[in-house]
Design an enzyme around this catalytic site. Structure first.
Site, PDB file in Angstrom:
ATOM      1  N   CYS A  77      -8.253   2.832  -0.466  1.00  0.00           N
ATOM      2  CA  CYS A  77      -8.147   1.384  -0.247  1.00  0.00           C
ATOM      3  C   CYS A  77      -9.452   0.765   0.258  1.00  0.00           C
ATOM      4  CB  CYS A  77      -7.004   1.076   0.712  1.00  0.00           C
ATOM      5  SG  CYS A  77      -5.415   1.608   0.072  1.00  0.00           S
TER       6      CYS A  77
ATOM      7  N   HIS B 226      -8.219  -6.117   3.388  1.00  0.00           N
ATOM      8  CA  HIS B 226      -7.425  -5.313   2.458  1.00  0.00           C
ATOM      9  C   HIS B 226      -5.963  -5.687   2.646  1.00  0.00           C
ATOM     10  CE1 HIS B 226      -5.518  -2.169   0.331  1.00  0.00           C
ATOM     11  NE2 HIS B 226      -5.162  -1.485   1.404  1.00  0.00           N
TER      12      HIS B 226
ATOM     13  N   ASN C 227       0.244  -3.891  -2.333  1.00  0.00           N
ATOM     14  CA  ASN C 227      -1.009  -3.195  -2.027  1.00  0.00           C
ATOM     15  C   ASN C 227      -1.595  -2.647  -3.327  1.00  0.00           C
ATOM     16  OD1 ASN C 227      -3.026  -1.464  -1.207  1.00  0.00           O
ATOM     17  ND2 ASN C 227      -1.820  -0.452   0.395  1.00  0.00           N
TER      18      ASN C 227
END
Ligand code: UT7
Length: 328
Positions: A118, A255, A285
């Protein structure tokens, strides 16, 4: 890392791509023991995009890169670096970036992938920035692209409800500080990792372990705890390095892993929530794609504009984490 005084990496374009197919929380509740209420309350997610069968990470990445190139009015042959941040490459090798290079026609570029999960986009941003500042590269496509749906255990409700597919990209160009006449460009990047935390978030497969692709495994609560602490630290690191306060930042682009993490980090840092770009409700996500997709949306919505101070930050498997400060 501080900036070279002569060359600066300036954002000249950005783009994104989301697969057409949308999977809502209600759709998921029909397949496993979960609910729209639980997913929304615990993560802020309402829906996610899922790549169609045969639609590859490189397809998503190339579509996002095309939008970046068009927005900058740049010919693909002028690109000399293509970086794809991804944990879901088309193949074990070659790098998905080389496939993207061929798909967009960036035939004069060098191309490679970055695996920082990520945090991948922030790692790719820092890498491209350093290539530009060193004088090796003039124009760099920095892409985050994922088909997370291919590495989810669709029976594990603790992970499968959280992720989505998508791609985002930015285009960086070298500008001399003298010609800019301002502090536009990437002002700093800060990267960290701690391999001792590997087991908190990983994929239980791979060529040299099981010989299979594997699925995402996560200790959600532990990752959550590290996320708020480490992202606050790395944002503070960027602010201190640039002698700025949180109030000086026009847009925070975190993020997008969990709305509660985003809110917790913003609260810890004293960031006004109106200055935070949030897309997790619509995208879930998307790992390395989440920041450039959020940037793209904020630019399309005329939130991020030229000369705005934009701070990006992420944490992901590894663990890896980092931040980047950009004068747009
Ligand atoms: O992008 C990389 C970084 N990733 C992250 O930052 C993710 C970090 N972690 C998180 O976002 C959160 O920890 C989660 C959203 C994954 C989970 O939220 P939580 O508040 O930590 O819940 P939990 O895992 O402690 O689970 C609470 C309860 C459990 O039931 P019991 O044991 O209390 O009876 C779970 O079994 O919720 C249950 N649960 C669910 N219930 C309905 C777990 N997943 C689900 C689900 N639907 N999908």
């Amino acid at each position: 890392m501080s900036n070279n005084k002569l060359r600066r990496s300036v954002v000249v374009g950005c783009g994104g791509y989301l697969p057409k197919n949308i999977l809502t929380n209600e759709d998921l509740a029909e397949q496993l023991e979960t609910s729209d209420d639980w997913i929304k309350a615990r993560s802020g997610i309402e829906k996610r995009h899922i790549a169609a069968p045969g639609e590859l990470t490189s397809d998503l990445a190339a579509a996002a890169a095309d939008v970046s190139l068009k927005s900058a009015g740049m010919h693909p042959k002028d690109i000399d670096l293509v970086i794809v941040a991804t944990s879901t490459p088309d193949h074990t090798f070659p790098a998905t970036a080389t496939t993207v290079q061929a798909k967009v026609g960036a035939n004069n570029a060098m191309a490679f992938d970055i695996a920082a999960v990520c945090s991948g986009f922030v790692y790719a941003l820092a890498t491209a920035d350093n290539f530009i500042k060193s004088g090796q590269v003039n124009n760099a496509l920095v892409i985050g692209a994922e088909t997370n749906s291919r590495i989810l255990d669709w029976n594990d409700r603790g992970t499968c409800v959280l992720f989505g597919d998508g791609a985002g990209s930015i285009l960086l160009s070298n500008e001399s500080v003298e010609s800019l006449g301002s502090d536009r460009g990437i002002l700093s990047t800060h990267l960290h990792s701690d391999g001792r935390l590997h087991d908190l978030l990983y994929v239980d497969g791979g060529p040299s372990t099981t010989g299979t692709v594997g699925c995402i495994r996560m200790e959600g609560k532990e990752v959550f705890r590290h996320a708020v602490v480490k992202m606050s630290e790395v944002v503070t690191e960027a602010l201190v390095h640039n002698n700025l306060l949180a109030a000086d930042i026009d847009w925070f682009v975190p993020h997008q892993a969990n709305k509660r993490i985003i809110d917790g980090t913003a609260k810890k840092l004293g960031i006004n929530t109106e200055r935070v770009i949030v897309t997790i409700d619509k995208h879930a996500n998307t790992s390395a794609a989440s920041i450039p997709l959020a940037i793209w949306e904020a630019v399309c919505d005329k939130k991020i504009e030229k000369h705005d101070l934009v701070l990006v930050e992420a944490l992901g498997g590894g663990m890896t984490w980092g931040s980047g400060l950009i004068r747009w």
